[in-house]
Design a protein around this motif. Structure first.
Motif, short mmCIF file in Angstrom:
data_model
loop_
_atom_site.label_atom_id
_atom_site.label_comp_id
_atom_site.label_asym_id
_atom_site.label_seq_id
_atom_site.Cartn_x
_atom_site.Cartn_y
_atom_site.Cartn_z
N ILE A 120 13.12 12.89 25.76
CA ILE A 120 14.04 13.33 26.81
C ILE A 120 14.98 14.33 26.16
O ILE A 120 15.81 13.96 25.32
N VAL A 121 14.84 15.60 26.52
CA VAL A 121 15.57 16.67 25.85
C VAL A 121 16.74 17.13 26.72
O VAL A 121 16.57 17.42 27.91
N PHE A 122 17.92 17.21 26.12
CA PHE A 122 19.14 17.61 26.82
C PHE A 122 19.50 19.03 26.41
O PHE A 122 19.70 19.32 25.23
N VAL A 123 19.58 19.91 27.39
CA VAL A 123 19.82 21.33 27.13
C VAL A 123 21.01 21.81 27.94
O VAL A 123 21.46 21.14 28.88
N ALA A 124 21.51 22.98 27.58
CA ALA A 124 22.59 23.60 28.35
C ALA A 124 22.38 25.11 28.35
O ALA A 124 21.82 25.68 27.41
N THR A 125 22.83 25.73 29.42
CA THR A 125 22.74 27.19 29.56
C THR A 125 24.10 27.73 29.99
O THR A 125 24.92 27.01 30.56
N ILE A 126 24.30 29.01 29.70
CA ILE A 126 25.57 29.66 30.03
C ILE A 126 25.24 31.02 30.65
O ILE A 126 24.20 31.62 30.34
N TYR A 127 26.14 31.50 31.50
CA TYR A 127 25.88 32.72 32.27
C TYR A 127 27.01 33.73 32.07
O TYR A 127 27.76 33.64 31.11
N ASP A 128 27.10 34.69 32.98
CA ASP A 128 28.18 35.68 32.99
C ASP A 128 28.20 36.56 31.75
O ASP A 128 29.28 36.95 31.26
N ASN A 129 27.01 36.85 31.20
CA ASN A 129 26.89 37.77 30.07
C ASN A 129 27.68 37.32 28.84
O ASN A 129 28.20 38.14 28.08
N VAL A 130 27.75 36.01 28.65
CA VAL A 130 28.35 35.47 27.43
C VAL A 130 27.32 34.60 26.74
O VAL A 130 26.29 34.24 27.31
N GLU A 158 26.86 26.28 14.92
CA GLU A 158 26.16 27.52 14.61
C GLU A 158 26.86 28.70 15.30
O GLU A 158 27.60 28.53 16.25
N ALA A 159 26.59 29.92 14.84
CA ALA A 159 27.25 31.11 15.37
C ALA A 159 26.78 31.41 16.80
O ALA A 159 27.58 31.70 17.69
N PHE A 160 25.46 31.39 17.04
CA PHE A 160 24.90 31.64 18.37
C PHE A 160 25.50 32.89 19.01
O PHE A 160 26.04 32.84 20.12
N ALA A 161 25.37 34.01 18.34
CA ALA A 161 25.99 35.25 18.80
C ALA A 161 25.38 35.78 20.08
O ALA A 161 26.05 36.43 20.89
N SER A 162 24.07 35.54 20.30
CA SER A 162 23.41 36.08 21.49
C SER A 162 22.68 35.03 22.31
O SER A 162 22.20 35.33 23.40
N GLU A 163 22.63 33.80 21.85
CA GLU A 163 21.87 32.75 22.53
C GLU A 163 22.64 32.22 23.75
O GLU A 163 23.81 31.87 23.64
N ASP A 164 21.96 32.18 24.90
CA ASP A 164 22.59 31.67 26.12
C ASP A 164 21.94 30.39 26.62
O ASP A 164 22.20 29.94 27.74
N ALA A 165 21.10 29.78 25.80
CA ALA A 165 20.48 28.49 26.10
C ALA A 165 20.38 27.71 24.80
O ALA A 165 20.03 28.28 23.76
N VAL A 166 20.69 26.43 24.86
CA VAL A 166 20.69 25.60 23.65
C VAL A 166 20.04 24.25 23.93
O VAL A 166 20.35 23.60 24.93
N GLU A 167 19.13 23.85 23.03
CA GLU A 167 18.67 22.47 23.00
C GLU A 167 19.70 21.69 22.19
O GLU A 167 19.79 21.83 20.98
N PHE A 168 20.48 20.86 22.87
CA PHE A 168 21.55 20.12 22.19
C PHE A 168 21.01 18.93 21.41
O PHE A 168 21.31 18.75 20.24
N ALA A 169 20.27 18.08 22.10
CA ALA A 169 19.83 16.83 21.48
C ALA A 169 18.67 16.26 22.28
O ALA A 169 18.33 16.77 23.35
N LYS A 170 18.08 15.19 21.73
CA LYS A 170 17.00 14.54 22.47
C LYS A 170 16.97 13.06 22.14
O LYS A 170 17.41 12.61 21.08
N LEU A 171 16.46 12.29 23.10
CA LEU A 171 16.04 10.92 22.87
C LEU A 171 14.53 10.96 22.68
O LEU A 171 13.83 11.64 23.42
#
Length: 200
Positions: A120-130, A158-171
């Motif tokens: 079970i993978v928990f992810v997050a995304t961000i918008y608005d060109n950030v 992590e720096a994540f200068a251009s990444e707008d989606a991240v796999e945070f963690a998983k069960l």
């Protein structure tokens, strides 16, 4: 305060013999950015086995069916009723606000997870060109839902200068058939669509 602060790659074993079955996964951060959390329930091949095992804010599969007389416009239904996995084991988040800033919460009942689900993978995304480089103190916390005890947490560093989606963690199920929680911290470019392409 969480019992254990995890680093990337660290794992926390879910001890079901101590009553750990109902879990809450809370994503928090500071600042004005809007993050959306999603969850993928994966089979042995690392992809979802059913479309409803992609649990996200706009999912059609929710805790209760749409009733126009009760909710009126569909957007009201989406805003008030939580998205749900096929087996009901995962209840997705609706935008929330807590004392420390924005946050989203996912609930997991391990007893309801279908046998074919291995991760079970928990992810997050961000918008608005950030990117996630613009987000401060992005943290995922695992909580015992039955008593509110914070079990472990992981803060992205992590720096994540251009990444707008991240796999945070998983069960995930280990070789002994027991659940563990692992801090992942892997970033991607391309937003939610990149994660959909990866897991479906």
């Amino acid at each position: 305060m969480a019992r254990f602060n995890l680093n990337k790659g660290d794992r926390f074993k879910i001890e079901k013999d101590k009553g750990l079955n109902n879990l809450r996964v809370h994503l928090s951060w500071t600042g004005d950015h809007d993050l959306d959390s999603s969850t993928f329930l994966l089979g042995e091949e690392g992809i979802v086995t059913d479309d409803t095992d992609f649990v996200f804010y706009n999912s059609e599969n929710r805790q209760e069916p749409y009733d126009k007389a009760k909710f009126g416009a569909k957007k009201n239904y989406i805003a008030k009723v939580r998205p749900m996995s096929k087996d009901g084991s995962v209840l997705g988040s609706i935008d929330q606000l807590d004392d420390n800033g924005d946050g989203e919460t996912i609930d997991v009942c391990l007893d309801k997870v279908r046998p074919e689900v291995q991760e079970i993978v928990f992810v997050a995304t961000i918008y608005d060109n950030v990117s996630f480089g613009d987000v401060e103190h992005a943290t995922i916390t695992l909580i015992n839902s039955d008593n509110g005890e914070e079990l472990c947490s992981y803060e992205l560093n992590e720096a994540f200068a251009s990444e707008d989606a991240v796999e945070f963690a998983k069960l995930f199920l280990n070789d002994e058939g027991e659940w563990e929680f692992e801090a992942i911290g892997v970033g991607h470019e391309g937003g939610l669509q990149t994660l959909i392409d990866l897991f479906t």
